[in-house]
Scaffold this motif. Structure first.
Motif, PDB file in Angstrom:
ATOM      1  N   SER A   1      52.243  35.837  35.354  1.00  0.00           N
ATOM      2  CA  SER A   1      51.368  35.736  34.183  1.00  0.00           C
ATOM      3  C   SER A   1      52.215  35.919  32.934  1.00  0.00           C
ATOM      4  O   SER A   1      53.272  36.541  32.972  1.00  0.00           O
ATOM      5  N   GLY A   2      51.750  35.330  31.833  1.00  0.00           N
ATOM      6  CA  GLY A   2      52.497  35.487  30.600  1.00  0.00           C
ATOM      7  C   GLY A   2      52.050  34.526  29.527  1.00  0.00           C
ATOM      8  O   GLY A   2      50.926  34.006  29.558  1.00  0.00           O
ATOM      9  N   THR A   3      52.948  34.301  28.579  1.00  0.00           N
ATOM     10  CA  THR A   3      52.634  33.453  27.423  1.00  0.00           C
ATOM     11  C   THR A   3      53.699  32.382  27.227  1.00  0.00           C
ATOM     12  O   THR A   3      54.851  32.531  27.627  1.00  0.00           O
ATOM     13  N   ILE A   4      53.262  31.313  26.594  1.00  0.00           N
ATOM     14  CA  ILE A   4      54.145  30.208  26.208  1.00  0.00           C
ATOM     15  C   ILE A   4      53.839  29.929  24.745  1.00  0.00           C
ATOM     16  O   ILE A   4      52.675  29.807  24.361  1.00  0.00           O
ATOM     17  N   ASP A   5      54.867  29.846  23.931  1.00  0.00           N
ATOM     18  CA  ASP A   5      54.684  29.607  22.498  1.00  0.00           C
ATOM     19  C   ASP A   5      54.373  28.133  22.261  1.00  0.00           C
ATOM     20  O   ASP A   5      55.258  27.309  22.113  1.00  0.00           O
ATOM     21  N   CYS A   6      53.089  27.798  22.231  1.00  0.00           N
ATOM     22  CA  CYS A   6      52.696  26.398  22.059  1.00  0.00           C
ATOM     23  C   CYS A   6      51.871  26.187  20.788  1.00  0.00           C
ATOM     24  O   CYS A   6      51.099  25.249  20.699  1.00  0.00           O
ATOM     25  N   ALA A   7      52.067  27.051  19.799  1.00  0.00           N
ATOM     26  CA  ALA A   7      51.276  26.983  18.571  1.00  0.00           C
ATOM     27  C   ALA A   7      51.522  25.692  17.801  1.00  0.00           C
ATOM     28  O   ALA A   7      50.596  25.102  17.253  1.00  0.00           O
TER      29      ALA A   7
ATOM     30  N   VAL B   1      63.746  29.750  27.288  1.00  0.00           N
ATOM     31  CA  VAL B   1      63.385  28.655  26.389  1.00  0.00           C
ATOM     32  C   VAL B   1      63.338  27.366  27.194  1.00  0.00           C
ATOM     33  O   VAL B   1      64.279  27.026  27.921  1.00  0.00           O
ATOM     34  N   TRP B   2      62.227  26.674  27.067  1.00  0.00           N
ATOM     35  CA  TRP B   2      62.034  25.384  27.707  1.00  0.00           C
ATOM     36  C   TRP B   2      62.330  24.321  26.659  1.00  0.00           C
ATOM     37  O   TRP B   2      61.823  24.369  25.544  1.00  0.00           O
ATOM     38  N   HIS B   3      63.166  23.349  27.014  1.00  0.00           N
ATOM     39  CA  HIS B   3      63.540  22.252  26.111  1.00  0.00           C
ATOM     40  C   HIS B   3      62.680  21.044  26.492  1.00  0.00           C
ATOM     41  O   HIS B   3      63.099  20.189  27.272  1.00  0.00           O
ATOM     42  N   SER B   4      61.489  20.998  25.930  1.00  0.00           N
ATOM     43  CA  SER B   4      60.487  20.009  26.321  1.00  0.00           C
ATOM     44  C   SER B   4      60.883  18.596  25.910  1.00  0.00           C
ATOM     45  O   SER B   4      61.325  18.360  24.785  1.00  0.00           O
ATOM     46  N   ASP B   5      60.687  17.655  26.836  1.00  0.00           N
ATOM     47  CA  ASP B   5      60.854  16.246  26.474  1.00  0.00           C
ATOM     48  C   ASP B   5      59.533  15.677  25.963  1.00  0.00           C
ATOM     49  O   ASP B   5      59.448  14.521  25.606  1.00  0.00           O
ATOM     50  N   GLN B   6      58.495  16.494  25.919  1.00  0.00           N
ATOM     51  CA  GLN B   6      57.150  16.181  25.432  1.00  0.00           C
ATOM     52  C   GLN B   6      56.484  15.016  26.164  1.00  0.00           C
ATOM     53  O   GLN B   6      55.509  14.470  25.697  1.00  0.00           O
ATOM     54  N   VAL B   7      57.021  14.664  27.338  1.00  0.00           N
ATOM     55  CA  VAL B   7      56.435  13.589  28.128  1.00  0.00           C
ATOM     56  C   VAL B   7      56.051  14.099  29.518  1.00  0.00           C
ATOM     57  O   VAL B   7      54.902  14.002  29.931  1.00  0.00           O
TER      58      VAL B   7
ATOM     59  N   GLN C   1      60.250  20.989  20.366  1.00  0.00           N
ATOM     60  CA  GLN C   1      60.980  20.717  21.599  1.00  0.00           C
ATOM     61  C   GLN C   1      61.549  21.976  22.245  1.00  0.00           C
ATOM     62  O   GLN C   1      61.809  21.987  23.432  1.00  0.00           O
ATOM     63  N   ARG C   2      61.772  23.051  21.511  1.00  0.00           N
ATOM     64  CA  ARG C   2      62.272  24.313  22.069  1.00  0.00           C
ATOM     65  C   ARG C   2      61.104  25.294  22.113  1.00  0.00           C
ATOM     66  O   ARG C   2      60.673  25.784  21.081  1.00  0.00           O
ATOM     67  N   ILE C   3      60.617  25.566  23.316  1.00  0.00           N
ATOM     68  CA  ILE C   3      59.406  26.372  23.479  1.00  0.00           C
ATOM     69  C   ILE C   3      59.735  27.642  24.266  1.00  0.00           C
ATOM     70  O   ILE C   3      60.166  27.570  25.420  1.00  0.00           O
ATOM     71  N   ALA C   4      59.522  28.789  23.630  1.00  0.00           N
ATOM     72  CA  ALA C   4      59.786  30.079  24.280  1.00  0.00           C
ATOM     73  C   ALA C   4      58.675  30.406  25.277  1.00  0.00           C
ATOM     74  O   ALA C   4      57.505  30.102  25.042  1.00  0.00           O
TER      75      ALA C   4
END
Length: 163
Positions: free
Chosen positions: A106-112, A145-151, A116-119
């Protein structure tokens, strides 16, 4: 007084003193356990929109353990959007050879804001563990840190540590 009896008492005191000293110098058992499944971790974090109310995501990576081994990490979570953050809840499995540690995540993802860099910051709640890898009831911390390709995903880097 018999000669052997006095020697036994003095010898017994020496042994007890040595045991007490060794106990005082030994690290706490809880602090030592779990070290086998901690360390830097890199991997990929694909996502899709099936089976969850918002997003389904899997963090799949390799942990470089302090003992020089590689353990695999699989964190499978449903991500829910709540206000300015996303919360994640699911399961995890860490494997080192044939041994496993598993439980809830369980936890959080910074998606505010889209970026492309999401903690991310997860607590891994150990429910089942092979002896020496972790203690049942113990929590591990998985942050990175997740380096999202947003796809469909993208790589991540982070660390698994004892809490």
């Amino acid at each position: 007084m018999r000669r052997g009896h006095g020697m036994l008492v003095r010898g017994g005191s020496l042994v007890i003193g040595m045991l007490l000293a060794a106990t005082a110098l030994a690290p706490a058992a809880h602090a030592a356990t779990g070290r086998a499944v901690t360390g830097p971790v890199v991997g990929s974090a694909p996502f899709d929109f099936t089976g969850c109310s918002f997003v389904h995501q899997i963090y799949d990576g390799d942990i470089s353990t302090p003992g020089g081994h590689v353990a695999t990490l699989d964190v499978d979570v449903c991500v829910d959007l709540a206000a300015n953050t996303c919360t994640a809840k699911g399961t995890f499995v860490i494997k080192e050879g044939r041994e496993k540690v598993r439980g809830g995540a369980s936890g959080t993802i910074d998606c505010a804001t889209p970026k492309q860099r999401i903690a991310f910051d997860f607590t891994l709640h150990v429910r089942h563990a092979a002896p020496g890898l972790a203690d049942v009831g113990q929590d591990l911390h998985f942050r990175g840190v997740w380096h999202s390709d947003q796809v469909s995903g993208g790589p991540f880097n982070g660390k698994v540590s004892l809490t």
